[in-house]
Structures are given as C-alpha cells and as structure tokens.
Write a protein that holds these residues in place. Structure first.
Motif, PDB file in Angstrom:
ATOM      1  N   ILE A  91       0.697  -2.988  -2.592  1.00  0.00           N
ATOM      2  CA  ILE A  91       1.281  -1.679  -2.282  1.00  0.00           C
ATOM      3  C   ILE A  91       0.207  -0.701  -1.800  1.00  0.00           C
ATOM      4  N   LYS A  92      -1.004  -0.771  -2.368  1.00  0.00           N
ATOM      5  CA  LYS A  92      -2.081   0.124  -1.925  1.00  0.00           C
ATOM      6  C   LYS A  92      -2.389  -0.096  -0.451  1.00  0.00           C
ATOM      7  N   ASP A  93      -2.417  -1.359  -0.030  1.00  0.00           N
ATOM      8  CA  ASP A  93      -2.677  -1.658   1.383  1.00  0.00           C
ATOM      9  C   ASP A  93      -1.539  -1.155   2.254  1.00  0.00           C
ATOM     10  N   PHE A 121       6.754 -10.836  -0.603  1.00  0.00           N
ATOM     11  CA  PHE A 121       6.667  -9.523  -1.242  1.00  0.00           C
ATOM     12  C   PHE A 121       7.743  -9.404  -2.318  1.00  0.00           C
ATOM     13  N   ASN A 122       7.415  -8.795  -3.441  1.00  0.00           N
ATOM     14  CA  ASN A 122       8.431  -8.543  -4.460  1.00  0.00           C
ATOM     15  C   ASN A 122       9.269  -7.324  -4.070  1.00  0.00           C
ATOM     16  N   LYS A 123      10.261  -7.000  -4.886  1.00  0.00           N
ATOM     17  CA  LYS A 123      11.190  -5.919  -4.552  1.00  0.00           C
ATOM     18  C   LYS A 123      10.470  -4.575  -4.409  1.00  0.00           C
ATOM     19  N   ALA A 124       9.564  -4.290  -5.316  1.00  0.00           N
ATOM     20  CA  ALA A 124       8.854  -3.006  -5.265  1.00  0.00           C
ATOM     21  C   ALA A 124       8.024  -2.893  -3.994  1.00  0.00           C
ATOM     22  N   PHE A 129       8.224  -0.101   1.991  1.00  0.00           N
ATOM     23  CA  PHE A 129       8.333   0.065   3.442  1.00  0.00           C
ATOM     24  C   PHE A 129       9.431   1.053   3.837  1.00  0.00           C
ATOM     25  N   LEU A 130      10.435   1.218   2.976  1.00  0.00           N
ATOM     26  CA  LEU A 130      11.673   1.899   3.373  1.00  0.00           C
ATOM     27  C   LEU A 130      11.474   3.296   3.961  1.00  0.00           C
ATOM     28  N   PRO A 131      10.757   4.203   3.292  1.00  0.00           N
ATOM     29  CA  PRO A 131      10.660   5.561   3.859  1.00  0.00           C
ATOM     30  C   PRO A 131       9.983   5.591   5.224  1.00  0.00           C
ATOM     31  N   TYR A 132       9.036   4.713   5.459  1.00  0.00           N
ATOM     32  CA  TYR A 132       8.313   4.703   6.736  1.00  0.00           C
ATOM     33  C   TYR A 132       9.195   4.118   7.856  1.00  0.00           C
ATOM     34  N   VAL A 133      10.009   3.132   7.491  1.00  0.00           N
ATOM     35  CA  VAL A 133      10.948   2.561   8.467  1.00  0.00           C
ATOM     36  C   VAL A 133      12.011   3.594   8.821  1.00  0.00           C
ATOM     37  N   GLU A 134      12.519   4.302   7.797  1.00  0.00           N
ATOM     38  CA  GLU A 134      13.564   5.313   8.023  1.00  0.00           C
ATOM     39  C   GLU A 134      13.062   6.456   8.893  1.00  0.00           C
ATOM     40  N   ARG A 135      11.813   6.891   8.672  1.00  0.00           N
ATOM     41  CA  ARG A 135      11.261   8.008   9.454  1.00  0.00           C
ATOM     42  C   ARG A 135      10.854   7.585  10.860  1.00  0.00           C
ATOM     43  N   GLY A 136      10.774   6.287  11.076  1.00  0.00           N
ATOM     44  CA  GLY A 136      10.349   5.817  12.390  1.00  0.00           C
ATOM     45  C   GLY A 136       8.855   5.770  12.561  1.00  0.00           C
ATOM     46  N   ASP A 137       8.108   5.837  11.441  1.00  0.00           N
ATOM     47  CA  ASP A 137       6.649   5.735  11.543  1.00  0.00           C
ATOM     48  C   ASP A 137       6.236   4.366  12.066  1.00  0.00           C
ATOM     49  N   VAL A 138       7.014   3.354  11.709  1.00  0.00           N
ATOM     50  CA  VAL A 138       6.712   1.997  12.159  1.00  0.00           C
ATOM     51  C   VAL A 138       7.989   1.313  12.619  1.00  0.00           C
ATOM     52  N   ILE A 139       7.813   0.334  13.512  1.00  0.00           N
ATOM     53  CA  ILE A 139       8.857  -0.643  13.806  1.00  0.00           C
ATOM     54  C   ILE A 139       8.468  -1.897  13.033  1.00  0.00           C
ATOM     55  N   LEU A 140       9.222  -2.205  12.010  1.00  0.00           N
ATOM     56  CA  LEU A 140       8.885  -3.320  11.141  1.00  0.00           C
ATOM     57  C   LEU A 140       9.430  -4.626  11.736  1.00  0.00           C
ATOM     58  N   ILE A 141       8.554  -5.604  11.899  1.00  0.00           N
ATOM     59  CA  ILE A 141       8.974  -6.945  12.273  1.00  0.00           C
ATOM     60  C   ILE A 141       8.526  -7.883  11.160  1.00  0.00           C
ATOM     61  N   GLY A 142       9.486  -8.381  10.413  1.00  0.00           N
ATOM     62  CA  GLY A 142       9.171  -9.314   9.337  1.00  0.00           C
ATOM     63  C   GLY A 142       9.417 -10.742   9.783  1.00  0.00           C
ATOM     64  N   ALA A 143       8.596 -11.650   9.322  1.00  0.00           N
ATOM     65  CA  ALA A 143       8.772 -13.079   9.621  1.00  0.00           C
ATOM     66  C   ALA A 143       8.950 -13.824   8.308  1.00  0.00           C
ATOM     67  N   THR A 144       9.909 -14.734   8.287  1.00  0.00           N
ATOM     68  CA  THR A 144      10.159 -15.485   7.063  1.00  0.00           C
ATOM     69  C   THR A 144      10.736 -16.856   7.382  1.00  0.00           C
ATOM     70  N   THR A 145      10.379 -17.810   6.549  1.00  0.00           N
ATOM     71  CA  THR A 145      10.972 -19.143   6.657  1.00  0.00           C
ATOM     72  C   THR A 145      12.133 -19.288   5.680  1.00  0.00           C
ATOM     73  N   GLU A 146      12.370 -18.270   4.849  1.00  0.00           N
ATOM     74  CA  GLU A 146      13.435 -18.311   3.850  1.00  0.00           C
ATOM     75  C   GLU A 146      14.595 -17.429   4.290  1.00  0.00           C
ATOM     76  N   ASN A 147      15.781 -17.748   3.780  1.00  0.00           N
ATOM     77  CA  ASN A 147      16.980 -16.983   4.138  1.00  0.00           C
ATOM     78  C   ASN A 147      16.818 -15.530   3.719  1.00  0.00           C
ATOM     79  N   PRO A 148      16.804 -14.584   4.668  1.00  0.00           N
ATOM     80  CA  PRO A 148      16.593 -13.171   4.320  1.00  0.00           C
ATOM     81  C   PRO A 148      17.661 -12.630   3.380  1.00  0.00           C
ATOM     82  N   SER A 149      18.861 -13.197   3.422  1.00  0.00           N
ATOM     83  CA  SER A 149      19.936 -12.713   2.555  1.00  0.00           C
ATOM     84  C   SER A 149      19.558 -12.816   1.093  1.00  0.00           C
ATOM     85  N   PHE A 150      18.701 -13.796   0.767  1.00  0.00           N
ATOM     86  CA  PHE A 150      18.296 -14.002  -0.614  1.00  0.00           C
ATOM     87  C   PHE A 150      16.910 -13.442  -0.912  1.00  0.00           C
TER      88      PHE A 150
END
Length: 431
Positions: A91-93, A121-124, A129-150
C-alpha cells in the motif's frame, strides 16, 4: 516481400534483452491474436483509436500479450506507462505512485498504471486504488490469469471493463516465431515451428524462450530438430493437430478403451499429451467414449468423465493430465455396452422415415376446459398413483405400439436395467 524480410519495428538483431522483450511490437497492427476485441470495429480497438480509454482488466492465460497490449495502449494514447507488480509492492508503494500520477495529471499528462497479477493484491490493497481511479488520476490496467469475478473486488470491477484474452492458436504463434527468426538471423522449417507452437500450448513467451535457447546451439544459421530438442530437453513428436496423425492417435485411444486394454489406452493417451494435444479435446473424446461404448452398463462412467473434464479445466497442464489418465483407465475396465447408442440411432431412424404421428390424447396436457372436452389428457394414468409406480398406459403412437428400440445387454448395471425393463414391457403387453 516475405515475412523474413521484415524487421519487427524498433528492434535490432544484436539487442541483448530477452527475446520475448525484444519482440514486443510498437504498433497495434503488429499485435498478433485477440481479434475478438482488437479486430477492426471491435470494442477495445475503437476505444484505443478514439482515445476514449477507461480502466480495464485483461484476463487470460500466460503469454497471450496482456503486458504487451497494456504497453501499446499507453504508447498509442500518449500516456505515461507505470508498471506495478502485485508481488513486490504494498500500500505504501501504491500511495507513492498515485501521488506522482496526481501531479502528472495536474500538469496535463495522463498515467496508465499497469498492475501485473492484480489478483495477488488483497482487498485492502485493491481498495487503495479506488479513489485515484474515480478521480481519473490514473487509467488502471490490471492483468490477471484468474477469474476477476472471484479475485478482484466488486468496487474495482464496477469501475473497469473486463476483457478476456484467449490462448494463441498454433498459426498465431508460428507467425510470431517467423518474426523472431529474423531477429535471431535464423531459418527453420515451418513444420518444426508448428511443433514448437504446439509445445507452447498457446503461450508466446514459451515459444520465444525455446527459440532463444535453441538459437544458442543452432548450426550454420539453421534451426533444426536437434537444436529444439536440446532446448526443451525432450523429444518432439511430429504431430499435426489437424492432420492424419491426430486422427490416427485418437482412433487408437478410442479403440483401446473399447477393447478394455488399459495399458494401450494409457500409451496412446501419453502420445497425445506429449505431442501437446488440446486437453479439452481429449476430455471431450473420452466423455464420448463413456456415452457411446459404456452407457448404462456403468452409468457412473459419464459422471467420471464430467468430473475429469472439470478437473482438467481447473488444474490445467500438467496436473490435469492425471485426471485424463485416471478416466482412461476407468473407461477401459468398465463393462461395455452400446445398447443406448444403438437405441437412439434406431429411434432417430424411425422418426426420420415414418410419418410424424400425432401425440396420443392421453399424453397431451389439457390446460383449458375446451381442450378437456376435446379429449385432451383423457385416459392419462399418473404413475405415482400405482403401488409400484408402474402403469400400463401406452405412450407410443398407435402405429408404433410394441416397437422396441432399447435392447440392454447383460453386462454391468445394464443387466439390472434389462430385468426391470422386461418386467415393465411384460406388464404392458398383458394389459
């Protein structure tokens, strides 16, 4: 101009970076695969071309281009690209990176924050990331090999579009290999490239690694079978998934199972696994054997086949291969019957060659008073009203009364089924 005359944009032959890194394209047109989202007019491509990006999650198996696509999106939309590892960062990073992104936004620059393996990443951490994504500070692109729904928190999922990436086809990996050969100043026969592609199982990075290792022992600028086998430390089975050998091997597996030869079934299965055959294809064919050659002689065979398919899908390669072996053994030693298979064929033949008889009145529903007056449902016998749940009501049309489609064998569970069926048929005939 042939493909070997084209130098991939932005790369030099003497570059010392890993081949997979050197082969990342600079243009969207050079990106191979994922045409279901990147083809002309497809949603993600339109977003990129119109520079109307939103945060997104790229979900797919390893080596299909998730990182490459994120870099391309950043390049094309002229955003700062900040890679971020869920394995190495906390989280510090996150807060440090986000502060930099916020300052960049105030200066008129946009930031693509690429989070590799976001599911780690864990839930916390994800919530951070949420406030920065909502404000538009970043465009978040996440990559995962696991089902994002879970694996990705719902709040983040609701703010990002999920795109599923597919494993690359043999043809697509061969295209990438041909480009890489130019960078390596090598040539190779296409059938050898196809075998490497099959071995790679849809993972371009694996194919690049094999080529790079094999290039170190290649002689006179030619990549041959010996060089590739030394790189992967195993023999290459010359095997074309759409060619004759493909059908020969599956035929050998099927006939070995049907003949109750478990050892032969395991051998032919191993040949297919070694050659890189699609595991889901093998699971489908074994499931077909459970239905066609075992049927009701052992109804559990189909249950075992479905369970094995689920295990293969869940575990992947190589862990799921054991489920296929277990199923092949089970099907081989199970009692055999194609009575249900032949029964359906006989019924289909009758249905296609005889006149389509009307449904007997006793089998029709009568939801209205008028239909009851017409005789709908008249004579219907509810099975549960009888002590043994067995009535004498005729269910075939008049012209087909007494027709027998299913003739069970005396093997396994089907012997008991046959005894019960004989009792039912006798009672009907005497009524």
């Amino acid at each position: 101009m042939s493909l070997f005359d084209i130098t991939p944009p932005g790369f030099e032959k003497d570059d010392k970076r890993p081949l997979a890194e050197r082969m990342r394209p600079d243009r969207l047109e050079d990106f191979v695969g994922q045409q279901h989202i990147l083809g002309p007019g497809k949603p993600l491509r339109v977003q990129i071309e119109k520079d109307q990006l939103q945060s997104l999650i790229l979900w797919g198996p390893p080596g299909v281009g998730k990182t490459t696509l994120a870099r391309l999106i950043s390049r094309i939309t002229k955003c700062d690209f900040v890679p971020f590892s869920a394995v190495l960062s906390g989280i510090k990073d996150i807060k440090t990176v986000m502060a930099d992104a916020e300052r960049a936004r105030r200066l008129g620059r946009r930031t693509v924050l690429f989070v590799d393996e976001i599911h780690r990443f864990n839930k916390a951490q994800q919530d951070a990331f949420l406030p920065y994504v909502e404000r538009g500070d970043v465009i978040l692109i996440g990559a995962t090999t696991e089902n994002p729904s879970f694996e990705v928190v719902s709040a983040l999922l609701s703010r990002a579009k999920v795109y599923a990436l597919h494993a690359l086809s043999v043809e697509e990996i061969v295209t990438l290999e041909e480009r890489a050969l130019h960078v390596l100043a090598l040539s190779a026969p296409k059938d050898l490239l196809e075998q490497i592609a099959i071995y790679s199982n849809g993972d371009a990075r694996t194919a690049y690694n094999v080529l790079e290792l094999a290039a170190a022992v290649a002689r006179e600028g030619v990549l041959d079978r010996d060089a590739v086998e030394s790189a992967i430390e195993r023999k290459i089975q010359l095997y074309d998934k759409s060619g004759e050998e493909h059908f020969n091997l599956i035929s050998a597996l099927h006939k070995s199972v049907r003949s109750s030869d478990a050892d032969a079934a395991l051998y032919w299965l191993a040949r297919m696994l070694e050659a890189g055959e699609d595991r889901m294809y093998i699971a489908r064919r074994l499931m077909r054997m459970a239905i066609e050659d075992i049927g009701l002689a052992d109804p559990r065979a189909l249950e075992q086949a479905v369970a094995a398919q689920q295990a293969v899908h869940f575990l992947g390669v190589p862990e799921g291969d054991q489920a296929l072996a277990q199923l092949a053994i089970y099907l081989s030693v199970a009692p055999k019957s194609d009575a249900a298979y032949r029964a359906l064929n006989a019924a289909m033949e009758t249905a296609s060659t005889k006149m389509a008889e009307p449904v007997p009145m006793q089998l029709r529903n009568a939801p209205t008073k008028l239909m009851k007056e017409w005789g709908y449902s008249s004579g219907y016998q509810h099975a549960h009203q009888f002590e043994d749940a067995m009535n004498t009501m005729e269910c075939l049309p008049e012209s087909l009364r007494g027709t027998v489609f299913y003739q069970p064998t005396n093997r396994g569970m089907e012997q008991r089924i046959g005894e019960r069926l004989e009792e039912i048929r006798k009672k009907r005939s005497e009524a």
